[in-house]
Scaffold this active site. Structure first.
Site, PDB file in Angstrom:
ATOM      1  N   LYS A  13       0.827  -1.213   0.000  1.00 11.35           N
ATOM      2  CA  LYS A  13       0.000   0.000   0.000  1.00 11.35           C
ATOM      3  C   LYS A  13       0.861   1.264   0.000  1.00 11.35           C
ATOM      4  O   LYS A  13       0.630   2.180  -0.763  1.00 11.35           O
ATOM      5  CB  LYS A  13      -0.911   0.043   1.242  1.00 11.35           C
ATOM      6  CG  LYS A  13      -1.876  -1.108   1.361  1.00 11.35           C
ATOM      7  CD  LYS A  13      -2.757  -0.974   2.586  1.00 11.35           C
ATOM      8  CE  LYS A  13      -2.001  -1.015   3.899  1.00 11.35           C
ATOM      9  NZ  LYS A  13      -1.332  -2.309   4.187  1.00 11.35           N
ATOM     10  N   ARG A  88      -9.023   1.446   8.916  1.00 10.58           N
ATOM     11  CA  ARG A  88      -8.644   0.055   9.175  1.00 10.58           C
ATOM     12  C   ARG A  88      -9.757  -0.686   9.902  1.00 10.58           C
ATOM     13  O   ARG A  88      -9.607  -1.866  10.207  1.00 10.58           O
ATOM     14  CB  ARG A  88      -7.399   0.026  10.044  1.00 10.58           C
ATOM     15  CG  ARG A  88      -6.125  -0.307   9.252  1.00 10.58           C
ATOM     16  CD  ARG A  88      -5.012  -0.416  10.275  1.00 10.58           C
ATOM     17  NE  ARG A  88      -3.856  -1.094   9.806  1.00 10.58           N
ATOM     18  CZ  ARG A  88      -2.763  -0.510   9.329  1.00 10.58           C
ATOM     19  NH1 ARG A  88      -2.707   0.781   9.197  1.00 10.58           N
ATOM     20  NH2 ARG A  88      -1.722  -1.229   8.990  1.00 10.58           N
ATOM     21  N   ARG A 127      11.357  -6.134   4.570  1.00 16.16           N
ATOM     22  CA  ARG A 127      11.134  -4.675   4.505  1.00 16.16           C
ATOM     23  C   ARG A 127      12.159  -3.946   5.353  1.00 16.16           C
ATOM     24  O   ARG A 127      12.438  -4.339   6.476  1.00 16.16           O
ATOM     25  CB  ARG A 127       9.729  -4.338   4.992  1.00 16.16           C
ATOM     26  CG  ARG A 127       9.517  -2.829   5.128  1.00 16.16           C
ATOM     27  CD  ARG A 127       8.077  -2.419   5.066  1.00 16.16           C
ATOM     28  NE  ARG A 127       7.255  -2.939   6.149  1.00 16.16           N
ATOM     29  CZ  ARG A 127       5.941  -2.757   6.213  1.00 16.16           C
ATOM     30  NH1 ARG A 127       5.308  -2.092   5.257  1.00 16.16           N
ATOM     31  NH2 ARG A 127       5.248  -3.258   7.201  1.00 16.16           N
ATOM     32  N   ARG A 160      11.448  -2.652  11.072  1.00 17.51           N
ATOM     33  CA  ARG A 160      10.474  -2.136  12.044  1.00 17.51           C
ATOM     34  C   ARG A 160      10.201  -3.168  13.128  1.00 17.51           C
ATOM     35  O   ARG A 160      10.129  -4.359  12.853  1.00 17.51           O
ATOM     36  CB  ARG A 160       9.155  -1.802  11.325  1.00 17.51           C
ATOM     37  CG  ARG A 160       9.181  -0.466  10.623  1.00 17.51           C
ATOM     38  CD  ARG A 160       8.011  -0.231   9.718  1.00 17.51           C
ATOM     39  NE  ARG A 160       6.724  -0.692  10.200  1.00 17.51           N
ATOM     40  CZ  ARG A 160       5.596  -0.588   9.492  1.00 17.51           C
ATOM     41  NH1 ARG A 160       5.623  -0.041   8.287  1.00 17.51           N
ATOM     42  NH2 ARG A 160       4.469  -1.025   9.982  1.00 17.51           N
ATOM     43  N   ARG A 171      -0.605  -9.332  13.214  1.00 19.02           N
ATOM     44  CA  ARG A 171      -1.140  -8.237  12.389  1.00 19.02           C
ATOM     45  C   ARG A 171      -2.039  -8.788  11.285  1.00 19.02           C
ATOM     46  O   ARG A 171      -3.037  -8.176  10.917  1.00 19.02           O
ATOM     47  CB  ARG A 171       0.016  -7.416  11.808  1.00 19.02           C
ATOM     48  CG  ARG A 171       0.748  -6.651  12.886  1.00 19.02           C
ATOM     49  CD  ARG A 171       1.999  -5.999  12.345  1.00 19.02           C
ATOM     50  NE  ARG A 171       1.685  -4.913  11.434  1.00 19.02           N
ATOM     51  CZ  ARG A 171       2.565  -4.366  10.613  1.00 19.02           C
ATOM     52  NH1 ARG A 171       3.812  -4.796  10.589  1.00 19.02           N
ATOM     53  NH2 ARG A 171       2.212  -3.392   9.805  1.00 19.02           N
TER      54      ARG A 171
HETATM   55  P1  ADP Z   1       2.257  -1.780   3.233  1.00 20.96           P
HETATM   56  O1  ADP Z   1       2.309  -0.284   3.148  1.00 20.96           O
HETATM   57  O2  ADP Z   1       1.044  -2.356   2.578  1.00 20.96           O
HETATM   58  O3  ADP Z   1       2.440  -2.296   4.636  1.00 20.96           O
HETATM   59  P2  ADP Z   1       4.831  -1.671   1.827  1.00 20.96           P
HETATM   60  O4  ADP Z   1       4.517  -0.760   0.685  1.00 20.96           O
HETATM   61  O5  ADP Z   1       5.667  -1.109   2.922  1.00 20.96           O
HETATM   62  O6  ADP Z   1       3.471  -2.353   2.406  1.00 20.96           O
HETATM   63  O7  ADP Z   1       5.531  -2.992   1.211  1.00 20.96           O
HETATM   64  C1  ADP Z   1       5.930  -4.063   2.057  1.00 20.96           C
HETATM   65  C2  ADP Z   1       7.291  -4.594   1.619  1.00 20.96           C
HETATM   66  O8  ADP Z   1       7.170  -5.216   0.331  1.00 20.96           O
HETATM   67  C3  ADP Z   1       8.344  -3.498   1.470  1.00 20.96           C
HETATM   68  O9  ADP Z   1       9.606  -4.041   1.831  1.00 20.96           O
HETATM   69  C4  ADP Z   1       8.308  -3.161  -0.017  1.00 20.96           C
HETATM   70  O10 ADP Z   1       9.549  -2.635  -0.453  1.00 20.96           O
HETATM   71  C5  ADP Z   1       7.975  -4.510  -0.640  1.00 20.96           C
HETATM   72  N1  ADP Z   1       7.140  -4.422  -1.852  1.00 20.96           N
HETATM   73  C6  ADP Z   1       6.164  -3.513  -2.123  1.00 20.96           C
HETATM   74  N2  ADP Z   1       5.606  -3.750  -3.324  1.00 20.96           N
HETATM   75  C7  ADP Z   1       6.223  -4.865  -3.811  1.00 20.96           C
HETATM   76  C8  ADP Z   1       6.087  -5.633  -5.006  1.00 20.96           C
HETATM   77  N3  ADP Z   1       5.159  -5.331  -5.942  1.00 20.96           N
HETATM   78  N4  ADP Z   1       6.879  -6.713  -5.161  1.00 20.96           N
HETATM   79  C9  ADP Z   1       7.781  -7.044  -4.198  1.00 20.96           C
HETATM   80  N5  ADP Z   1       7.975  -6.369  -3.071  1.00 20.96           N
HETATM   81  C10 ADP Z   1       7.213  -5.280  -2.865  1.00 20.96           C
HETATM   82  P1  AMP Z   2       1.262   0.657   8.971  1.00 18.58           P
HETATM   83  O1  AMP Z   2       2.457   1.552   8.863  1.00 18.58           O
HETATM   84  O2  AMP Z   2       0.099   1.154   8.142  1.00 18.58           O
HETATM   85  O3  AMP Z   2       1.608  -0.787   8.710  1.00 18.58           O
HETATM   86  O4  AMP Z   2       0.755   0.745  10.486  1.00 18.58           O
HETATM   87  C1  AMP Z   2       1.578   0.305  11.555  1.00 18.58           C
HETATM   88  C2  AMP Z   2       0.736   0.160  12.821  1.00 18.58           C
HETATM   89  O5  AMP Z   2       0.188   1.445  13.201  1.00 18.58           O
HETATM   90  C3  AMP Z   2      -0.486  -0.762  12.708  1.00 18.58           C
HETATM   91  O6  AMP Z   2      -0.159  -2.123  12.906  1.00 18.58           O
HETATM   92  C4  AMP Z   2      -1.363  -0.194  13.849  1.00 18.58           C
HETATM   93  O7  AMP Z   2      -0.911  -0.618  15.122  1.00 18.58           O
HETATM   94  C5  AMP Z   2      -1.107   1.310  13.753  1.00 18.58           C
HETATM   95  N1  AMP Z   2      -2.088   1.965  12.834  1.00 18.58           N
HETATM   96  C6  AMP Z   2      -1.816   2.599  11.658  1.00 18.58           C
HETATM   97  N2  AMP Z   2      -2.944   3.070  11.106  1.00 18.58           N
HETATM   98  C7  AMP Z   2      -3.969   2.718  11.944  1.00 18.58           C
HETATM   99  C8  AMP Z   2      -5.380   2.891  11.924  1.00 18.58           C
HETATM  100  N3  AMP Z   2      -6.000   3.524  10.896  1.00 18.58           N
HETATM  101  N4  AMP Z   2      -6.094   2.393  12.947  1.00 18.58           N
HETATM  102  C9  AMP Z   2      -5.502   1.762  13.978  1.00 18.58           C
HETATM  103  N5  AMP Z   2      -4.182   1.548  14.058  1.00 18.58           N
HETATM  104  C10 AMP Z   2      -3.403   2.023  13.051  1.00 18.58           C
END
Ligand code: ADP
Ligand code: AMP
Length: 213
Positions: A13, A88, A127, A160, A171
């Site tokens: 995302k 969420r 990541r 992280r 999660r």
């Molecule tokens: P989210 O925001 O949904 O938690 P991220 O955008 O941070 O996810 O992506 C999660 C991990 O996967 C990161 O390490 C990112 O660099 C990697 N990633 C994102 N898109 C792709 C893809 N299309 N193919 C492979 N790895 C990806």
């Molecule tokens: P993210 O960076 O989107 O993966 O979010 C990391 C963490 O932040 C999540 O696992 C939740 O603990 C918290 N968080 C982020 N956005 C929300 C939301 N909209 N509602 C509740 N918790 C959130």
């Protein structure tokens, strides 16, 4: 254009939201990034949010909703935004819907980045995040130019705390229970668009751009 990104944690995302924000000239708003910035700065909100985040739980709606509504009321959101990680829960979506309704406005697209659970643990363990500027990388799929260093701002990259495998499992459970129902919520509103998130990130982006135009 007002866009919501949906999908499991680690589905991509944030990666896609940043590209969308750049292409369409709208802000990328990540509630997770806002919480992490608060944790880094040692604020009260950060301290409270961290107790939930470290366990893989959602931060309570009372803390999250106001933060988000204040953010989208800012001047730079006038022409739209891309929300990453909010809503969420169904109550969060309802509050957002109501706030937009009162302004005669609505969400234009909810983009669901679909990635099966089997791929998620690999995505999250690889990541690496920059806590200074919010950039994310993947050790194998999207590596930084210099190992361990952010391409954008030169700060060190970290795993992280909530990306450790035991937290990731929690999660994912929370995602299925509390966030996945939003897919039906936005389907009923007629704005849901699903893309295959297992593709290469540029292909995912091309699919999203095709859906938005
Ligand atoms: P989210 O925001 O949904 O938690 P991220 O955008 O941070 O996810 O992506 C999660 C991990 O996967 C990161 O390490 C990112 O660099 C990697 N990633 C994102 N898109 C792709 C893809 N299309 N193919 C492979 N790895 C990806
Ligand atoms: P993210 O960076 O989107 O993966 O979010 C990391 C963490 O932040 C999540 O696992 C939740 O603990 C918290 N968080 C982020 N956005 C929300 C939301 N909209 N509602 C509740 N918790 C959130």
């Amino acid at each position: 254009m007002k866009i919501i990104m949906l999908g499991a944690p680690g589905a991509g995302k944030g990666t896609q939201a940043k590209m969308i924000a750049e292409k369409y000239g709208i802000p990328h708003i990540s509630t997770g990034d806002i919480f992490r910035a608060n944790i880094k700065n040692g604020t009260e909100l950060g301290k409270e949010a961290k107790t939930y985040m470290d366990k893989g739980l959602l931060v309570p709606d009372e803390l999250t909703v106001k933060l988000l509504l204040d953010r989208v009321a800012q001047e730079d959101c006038k022409n739209g935004y891309v929300l990453d990680g909010f809503p969420r829960t169904i109550p969060q979506a309802e509050v957002l819907d109501k706030a937009l309704n009162e302004l005669g406005d609505k969400i234009d697209y909810a983009v669901n980045v679909d990635v099966p659970d089997e791929n998620i643990v690999n995505r999250m363990s690889g990541r690496r995040a920059c806590l200074a500027c919010g950039a994310t990388y993947h050790l194998v799929h999207i590596p930084p130019k210099k190992e361990g260093i952010c391409d954008n701002c030169g700060q060190p990259l970290v795993l992280r705390d909530d990306d450790k495998p035991e937290t990731v499992k929690n999660r994912l459970k929370v995602y299925h229970e509390q966030t996945q129902p939003l897919i039906d919520f936005y389907t009923q509103k007629g704005v849901l668009k699903t893309v295959d998130g297992t593709q290469d990130m540029q292909d995912v982006f091309a699919a999203i751009v095709a859906l938005l135009s």
